[in-house]
Design a protein around this motif. Structure first.
Motif, PDB file in Angstrom:
ATOM      1  N   TYR A   5       0.851  -1.205   0.000  1.00  0.00           N
ATOM      2  CA  TYR A   5       0.000   0.000   0.000  1.00  0.00           C
ATOM      3  C   TYR A   5       0.878   1.244   0.000  1.00  0.00           C
ATOM      4  O   TYR A   5       2.047   1.192   0.357  1.00  0.00           O
ATOM      5  CB  TYR A   5      -0.904   0.019   1.235  1.00  0.00           C
ATOM      6  CG  TYR A   5      -2.052  -0.950   1.133  1.00  0.00           C
ATOM      7  CD1 TYR A   5      -3.242  -0.581   0.517  1.00  0.00           C
ATOM      8  CD2 TYR A   5      -1.952  -2.236   1.649  1.00  0.00           C
ATOM      9  CE1 TYR A   5      -4.301  -1.466   0.415  1.00  0.00           C
ATOM     10  CE2 TYR A   5      -3.005  -3.133   1.552  1.00  0.00           C
ATOM     11  CZ  TYR A   5      -4.176  -2.747   0.936  1.00  0.00           C
ATOM     12  OH  TYR A   5      -5.220  -3.617   0.836  1.00  0.00           O
ATOM     13  N   HIS A   6       0.281   2.358  -0.374  1.00  0.00           N
ATOM     14  CA  HIS A   6       0.962   3.643  -0.350  1.00  0.00           C
ATOM     15  C   HIS A   6       0.441   4.467   0.810  1.00  0.00           C
ATOM     16  O   HIS A   6      -0.765   4.439   1.101  1.00  0.00           O
ATOM     17  CB  HIS A   6       0.742   4.394  -1.664  1.00  0.00           C
ATOM     18  CG  HIS A   6       1.351   3.702  -2.852  1.00  0.00           C
ATOM     19  ND1 HIS A   6       0.846   2.532  -3.358  1.00  0.00           N
ATOM     20  CD2 HIS A   6       2.430   4.024  -3.605  1.00  0.00           C
ATOM     21  CE1 HIS A   6       1.593   2.149  -4.383  1.00  0.00           C
ATOM     22  NE2 HIS A   6       2.558   3.036  -4.565  1.00  0.00           N
ATOM     23  N   LEU A  38      -0.990   7.560   2.393  1.00  0.00           N
ATOM     24  CA  LEU A  38      -1.784   8.642   1.801  1.00  0.00           C
ATOM     25  C   LEU A  38      -1.956   9.803   2.766  1.00  0.00           C
ATOM     26  O   LEU A  38      -1.985   9.620   3.984  1.00  0.00           O
ATOM     27  CB  LEU A  38      -3.200   8.149   1.448  1.00  0.00           C
ATOM     28  CG  LEU A  38      -3.349   6.981   0.480  1.00  0.00           C
ATOM     29  CD1 LEU A  38      -4.835   6.767   0.152  1.00  0.00           C
ATOM     30  CD2 LEU A  38      -2.565   7.223  -0.799  1.00  0.00           C
ATOM     31  N   SER A  75      -9.504   0.318   1.873  1.00  0.00           N
ATOM     32  CA  SER A  75      -8.984   1.581   2.405  1.00  0.00           C
ATOM     33  C   SER A  75     -10.038   2.680   2.454  1.00  0.00           C
ATOM     34  O   SER A  75      -9.998   3.545   3.323  1.00  0.00           O
ATOM     35  CB  SER A  75      -7.819   2.051   1.533  1.00  0.00           C
ATOM     36  OG  SER A  75      -6.870   1.021   1.392  1.00  0.00           O
ATOM     37  N   ARG A  81      -3.241   4.099   4.977  1.00  0.00           N
ATOM     38  CA  ARG A  81      -3.532   3.761   3.581  1.00  0.00           C
ATOM     39  C   ARG A  81      -4.873   4.365   3.158  1.00  0.00           C
ATOM     40  O   ARG A  81      -5.410   4.039   2.102  1.00  0.00           O
ATOM     41  CB  ARG A  81      -3.477   2.249   3.353  1.00  0.00           C
ATOM     42  CG  ARG A  81      -4.464   1.458   4.166  1.00  0.00           C
ATOM     43  CD  ARG A  81      -4.340  -0.059   3.907  1.00  0.00           C
ATOM     44  NE  ARG A  81      -5.054  -0.818   4.910  1.00  0.00           N
ATOM     45  CZ  ARG A  81      -6.351  -1.125   4.844  1.00  0.00           C
ATOM     46  NH1 ARG A  81      -7.066  -0.758   3.825  1.00  0.00           N
ATOM     47  NH2 ARG A  81      -6.915  -1.808   5.813  1.00  0.00           N
ATOM     48  N   THR A  90      -7.576   0.114  -9.888  1.00  0.00           N
ATOM     49  CA  THR A  90      -6.817   0.930  -8.935  1.00  0.00           C
ATOM     50  C   THR A  90      -5.359   0.475  -8.779  1.00  0.00           C
ATOM     51  O   THR A  90      -4.454   1.322  -8.833  1.00  0.00           O
ATOM     52  CB  THR A  90      -7.549   0.946  -7.573  1.00  0.00           C
ATOM     53  OG1 THR A  90      -8.862   1.453  -7.800  1.00  0.00           O
ATOM     54  CG2 THR A  90      -6.836   1.805  -6.554  1.00  0.00           C
ATOM     55  N   TYR A  93      -1.854   2.920  -9.279  1.00  0.00           N
ATOM     56  CA  TYR A  93      -0.774   3.108  -8.302  1.00  0.00           C
ATOM     57  C   TYR A  93       0.559   2.611  -8.868  1.00  0.00           C
ATOM     58  O   TYR A  93       1.604   3.249  -8.684  1.00  0.00           O
ATOM     59  CB  TYR A  93      -1.089   2.375  -6.990  1.00  0.00           C
ATOM     60  CG  TYR A  93      -1.977   3.166  -6.040  1.00  0.00           C
ATOM     61  CD1 TYR A  93      -1.439   4.152  -5.219  1.00  0.00           C
ATOM     62  CD2 TYR A  93      -3.338   2.920  -5.968  1.00  0.00           C
ATOM     63  CE1 TYR A  93      -2.238   4.873  -4.345  1.00  0.00           C
ATOM     64  CE2 TYR A  93      -4.157   3.636  -5.089  1.00  0.00           C
ATOM     65  CZ  TYR A  93      -3.596   4.610  -4.280  1.00  0.00           C
ATOM     66  OH  TYR A  93      -4.392   5.322  -3.424  1.00  0.00           O
TER      67      TYR A  93
HETATM   68  O1  C5P Z   1      -7.644  -0.919   0.065  1.00  0.00           O
HETATM   69  P1  C5P Z   1      -8.142  -1.355  -1.263  1.00  0.00           P
HETATM   70  O2  C5P Z   1      -8.347  -2.840  -1.330  1.00  0.00           O
HETATM   71  O3  C5P Z   1      -9.342  -0.605  -1.729  1.00  0.00           O
HETATM   72  O4  C5P Z   1      -6.989  -1.007  -2.302  1.00  0.00           O
HETATM   73  C1  C5P Z   1      -7.012  -1.487  -3.620  1.00  0.00           C
HETATM   74  C2  C5P Z   1      -5.615  -1.427  -4.203  1.00  0.00           C
HETATM   75  O5  C5P Z   1      -5.213  -0.065  -4.389  1.00  0.00           O
HETATM   76  C3  C5P Z   1      -4.532  -2.028  -3.339  1.00  0.00           C
HETATM   77  O6  C5P Z   1      -4.403  -3.405  -3.562  1.00  0.00           O
HETATM   78  C4  C5P Z   1      -3.290  -1.266  -3.805  1.00  0.00           C
HETATM   79  O7  C5P Z   1      -2.818  -1.781  -5.020  1.00  0.00           O
HETATM   80  C5  C5P Z   1      -3.839   0.116  -4.098  1.00  0.00           C
HETATM   81  N1  C5P Z   1      -3.699   1.028  -2.940  1.00  0.00           N
HETATM   82  C6  C5P Z   1      -2.450   1.501  -2.600  1.00  0.00           C
HETATM   83  N2  C5P Z   1      -2.321   2.353  -1.544  1.00  0.00           N
HETATM   84  C7  C5P Z   1      -3.408   2.758  -0.843  1.00  0.00           C
HETATM   85  C8  C5P Z   1      -4.685   2.289  -1.176  1.00  0.00           C
HETATM   86  C9  C5P Z   1      -4.808   1.427  -2.243  1.00  0.00           C
HETATM   87  O8  C5P Z   1      -1.443   1.159  -3.239  1.00  0.00           O
HETATM   88  N3  C5P Z   1      -3.252   3.603   0.170  1.00  0.00           N
END
Ligand code: C5P
Length: 314
Positions: A40-41, A43, A151, A167, A194, A198
């Motif tokens: 995850y990144h 945020l 997230s 995240r 998504t 990223y």
């Molecule tokens: O949290 P969620 O399952 O909705 O995130 C979907 C995808 O988006 C993650 O698997 C990741 O690839 C990317 N993501 C990310 N950093 C975040 C939120 C989402 O890299 N803060």
């Protein structure tokens, strides 16, 4: 007779259907840090709930089922991979009750659009089953379950305008005097995944081909407090925009068309491909939506005000 105790909420459940409305989200500021070791990144974001809603109804049942109508019917998987089903299972585990419910979704929020539609449905399912089962959880309890699912899910439990960190799952409301903002939402043909967006941002950054990161949310929060659409327009920003544009270059035409039609600003919503435009008022918003549709740069353009409440029983 049943007598409520001081801080105990009724845990009776509902016999009839429980209907929940849940909004889409946009990000007024989406600052993306480097990738973490868990993929995850980090945020720093300002979430904003807009008046484009899905509706989920929960009824008593002997198993857990999900049906749907509206946008995405036939495309969206309704099995155990669906975020609403996963949310209901997580809530049932947490509350120690069987995951029994018949869910029906009426969908308007497009799929894979950068509007958190799937996350919205998960938030709606949590609120609906909490009422159906009488599990009596607080919003904070539901948000904690929501964080396991995705997230963006905790934000959609709260709605309004809120700061997101970690995240994106750590949410705190932005306290500001109530102001209604007027948005135009340009919905694209087809979605963007998504994770791919990223990954594209990471790739562009490694090549030093991405714009400098936005950094702190301070300017955006200060702009919100001024309650002037031109000031807010100047503060909108999204670090994922360059990546979405790189994967879908036609989005540049959408952004250009919106600005030419009189929008104060336009940005990609979340990971895209939806673009959102800030309008001066409701009548400007209608005109911009009409122009975007006439320009043929999107599948559909809709107006939506914000902020609005999160997932709520109606
Ligand atoms: O949290 P969620 O399952 O909705 O995130 C979907 C995808 O988006 C993650 O698997 C990741 O690839 C990317 N993501 C990310 N950093 C975040 C939120 C989402 O890299 N803060």
């Amino acid at each position: 007779a049943w007598e409520p105790e001081d801080d105990e909420r009724p845990r009776l459940g509902a016999s009839g259907p429980v209907k929940v409305r849940v909004p889409a989200k946009i990000n007024l500021h989406l600052g993306v840090g480097p990738a973490r070791s868990d993929g995850y990144h980090e945020l720093s974001t300002v979430y904003h709930a807009i008046a484009l809603h899905d509706e989920l109804t929960a009824r008593r049942g002997d198993t857990l089922t999900l049906t749907m109508e509206g946008v995405g019917t036939g495309e969206l998987a309704l099995d155990e991979s669906n975020l609403a089903i996963r949310a209901v299972r997580a809530l049932a585990r947490q509350a120690g009750v069987p995951a029994h419910a018949r869910l029906h979704l009426r969908k308007q929020i497009p799929l894979a659009a950068g509007l958190a539609g799937g996350s919205a449905d998960a938030a709606a399912a949590l609120v609906a089953c909490d009422t159906l089962w009488g599990t009596g959880m607080s919003r904070d309890d539901l948000a904690a379950v929501a964080a396991e699912i995705g997230s963006d899910v905790p934000f959609l439990v709260y709605g309004g305008t809120a700061l997101g960190t970690g995240r994106g799952e750590t949410v705190s409301p932005v306290l500001a005097r109530p102001t209604t903002w007027h948005w135009v939402v340009a919905i694209a043909d087809g979605g963007l995944a998504t994770p791919a967006v990223y990954a594209e941002l990471d790739r562009l950054r490694a090549l030093r081909a991405a714009p400098p990161p936005l950094g702190s949310t301070d300017d955006l929060l200060a702009a919100l407090r001024q309650r002037d659409p031109e000031v807010l327009a100047a503060a909108l920003g999204n670090d994922l925009q360059a990546a979405a544009l790189s994967l879908r270059p036609q989005l540049a035409d959408v952004l250009k068309a919106g600005r030419a039609a009189g929008a104060l600003a336009g940005i990609v919503s979340g990971s895209g491909p939806t673009c959102v435009f800030l309008a001066y008022d409701a009548s400007e918003a209608s005109m911009i939506a009409t122009s975007l549709e006439q320009a043929g740069v999107c599948k559909e353009a809709r107006t939506a005000t914000g902020p609005v409440a999160g997932a709520r029983v109606v």
